[in-house]
Design a protein around this motif. Structure first.
Motif, PDB file in Angstrom:
ATOM      1  N   GLN A   1      -2.713  14.722   5.843  1.00 29.06           N
ATOM      2  CA  GLN A   1      -1.670  13.729   5.622  1.00 29.06           C
ATOM      3  C   GLN A   1      -1.760  13.214   4.186  1.00 29.06           C
ATOM      4  O   GLN A   1      -2.679  12.481   3.839  1.00 29.06           O
ATOM      5  CB  GLN A   1      -1.855  12.559   6.597  1.00 29.06           C
ATOM      6  N   PRO A   2      -0.829  13.629   3.309  1.00 30.34           N
ATOM      7  CA  PRO A   2      -0.833  13.126   1.931  1.00 30.34           C
ATOM      8  C   PRO A   2      -0.572  11.624   1.892  1.00 30.34           C
ATOM      9  O   PRO A   2       0.122  11.084   2.752  1.00 30.34           O
ATOM     10  CB  PRO A   2       0.297  13.887   1.260  1.00 30.34           C
ATOM     11  N   ILE A   3      -1.105  10.974   0.867  1.00 35.63           N
ATOM     12  CA  ILE A   3      -0.893   9.549   0.657  1.00 35.63           C
ATOM     13  C   ILE A   3      -0.302   9.366  -0.735  1.00 35.63           C
ATOM     14  O   ILE A   3      -0.959   9.679  -1.737  1.00 35.63           O
ATOM     15  CB  ILE A   3      -2.214   8.761   0.780  1.00 35.63           C
ATOM     16  N   HIS A   4       0.931   8.886  -0.793  1.00 37.83           N
ATOM     17  CA  HIS A   4       1.564   8.624  -2.088  1.00 37.83           C
ATOM     18  C   HIS A   4       0.742   7.570  -2.810  1.00 37.83           C
ATOM     19  O   HIS A   4       0.401   6.532  -2.240  1.00 37.83           O
ATOM     20  CB  HIS A   4       3.001   8.150  -1.894  1.00 37.83           C
ATOM     21  N   SER A   5       0.398   7.849  -4.082  1.00 41.41           N
ATOM     22  CA  SER A   5      -0.501   6.950  -4.786  1.00 41.41           C
ATOM     23  C   SER A   5      -0.312   7.009  -6.295  1.00 41.41           C
ATOM     24  O   SER A   5      -0.022   8.063  -6.856  1.00 41.41           O
ATOM     25  CB  SER A   5      -1.952   7.334  -4.459  1.00 41.41           C
ATOM     26  N   SER A   6      -0.544   5.874  -6.938  1.00 38.50           N
ATOM     27  CA  SER A   6      -0.531   5.843  -8.395  1.00 38.50           C
ATOM     28  C   SER A   6      -1.811   6.440  -8.983  1.00 38.50           C
ATOM     29  O   SER A   6      -1.912   6.604 -10.195  1.00 38.50           O
ATOM     30  CB  SER A   6      -0.337   4.406  -8.902  1.00 38.50           C
TER      31      SER A   6
ATOM     32  N   THR B   1      -2.613   9.474  -8.503  1.00 43.63           N
ATOM     33  CA  THR B   1      -2.204  10.824  -8.866  1.00 43.63           C
ATOM     34  C   THR B   1      -1.863  10.885 -10.350  1.00 43.63           C
ATOM     35  O   THR B   1      -1.064  10.096 -10.847  1.00 43.63           O
ATOM     36  CB  THR B   1      -0.990  11.266  -8.026  1.00 43.63           C
TER      37      THR B   1
ATOM     38  N   THR C   1      -3.014  14.291  -5.576  1.00 39.52           N
ATOM     39  CA  THR C   1      -2.536  13.396  -4.521  1.00 39.52           C
ATOM     40  C   THR C   1      -3.598  13.242  -3.435  1.00 39.52           C
ATOM     41  O   THR C   1      -4.035  14.236  -2.841  1.00 39.52           O
ATOM     42  CB  THR C   1      -1.243  13.949  -3.900  1.00 39.52           C
TER      43      THR C   1
ATOM     44  N   PHE D   1      -5.344  12.547   0.185  1.00 39.26           N
ATOM     45  CA  PHE D   1      -4.904  12.888   1.533  1.00 39.26           C
ATOM     46  C   PHE D   1      -6.012  12.643   2.545  1.00 39.26           C
ATOM     47  O   PHE D   1      -7.177  12.521   2.188  1.00 39.26           O
ATOM     48  CB  PHE D   1      -4.380  14.325   1.618  1.00 39.26           C
TER      49      PHE D   1
ATOM     50  N   GLU E   1      -5.066   4.695   3.720  1.00 37.92           N
ATOM     51  CA  GLU E   1      -4.070   4.066   2.849  1.00 37.92           C
ATOM     52  C   GLU E   1      -4.598   2.751   2.281  1.00 37.92           C
ATOM     53  O   GLU E   1      -4.390   2.452   1.106  1.00 37.92           O
ATOM     54  CB  GLU E   1      -2.764   3.839   3.606  1.00 37.92           C
TER      55      GLU E   1
ATOM     56  N   ARG F   1      -5.098   1.941  -1.680  1.00 36.00           N
ATOM     57  CA  ARG F   1      -4.469   0.778  -2.329  1.00 36.00           C
ATOM     58  C   ARG F   1      -5.515  -0.045  -3.080  1.00 36.00           C
ATOM     59  O   ARG F   1      -5.256  -0.520  -4.195  1.00 36.00           O
ATOM     60  CB  ARG F   1      -3.743  -0.118  -1.319  1.00 36.00           C
TER      61      ARG F   1
ATOM     62  N   GLU G   1      -6.358   1.831  -6.227  1.00 37.07           N
ATOM     63  CA  GLU G   1      -5.283   1.719  -7.199  1.00 37.07           C
ATOM     64  C   GLU G   1      -5.409   0.412  -7.990  1.00 37.07           C
ATOM     65  O   GLU G   1      -5.253   0.397  -9.219  1.00 37.07           O
ATOM     66  CB  GLU G   1      -3.917   1.768  -6.500  1.00 37.07           C
TER      67      GLU G   1
END
Length: 134
Positions: free
Chosen positions: A2-7, A9, A73, A75, A123, A127, A130
């Motif tokens: 499951q990818p996690i959208h993140s800054s 990356t 990315t 995950f 997640e 966060r 990040e």
């Protein structure tokens, strides 16, 4: 997976900086060669669910502290291993030693479905990272 959208990356820095910054949080280098690898953090107590931070070397080689790395990315990954104790194998597997022994066996499912509790936990960790690395 499951990818996690993140800054995170695309973020770059030295391997030594990120290794030292992430080690207290339980991240370790896994499945690496000199050009890429993963910084993994175990999420469960059975060593089946991991948060993975992919890294790629942009300058140098991964085993050098001054190598420049870039994050991919993040995950969540779940590997399901055979559980239970085989007889006559010469050791006794306890909860503490099972993950060490599991590393030598092929997973039953390399990309098992991931429960929402692990995705949410991963997640939250991402966060926090990040914010720390902005």
């Amino acid at each position: 997976m499951q990818p996690i959208h993140s800054s995170l990356t695309g973020k770059q820095g030295t391997y030594e900086y990120y290794r030292e910054a992430l080690a207290p949080d339980g991240f370790t280098l896994a499945n690496w060669d000199y050009q890429n690898g993963y910084l993994d953090r175990q999420l469960d107590d059975k060593a089946m669910v991991f948060l993975r931070l992919p890294i790629e070397v942009r300058q140098g080689e991964l085993d050098r502290p001054d190598s420049l790395i870039e994050f991919g990315t993040p995950f969540v990954l779940k590997h399901v291993y055979q559980t239970g104790v085989e007889e006559n194998i010469g050791y006794s597997a306890t909860p503490a030693t099972a993950p060490l022994m599991n590393q030598f066996q092929e997973p039953i499912n390399k990309d098992a479905p991931i429960e929402s509790v692990w995705i949410e936990k991963a997640e939250a960790i991402v966060r926090e990272l990040e914010q720390r690395f902005e």
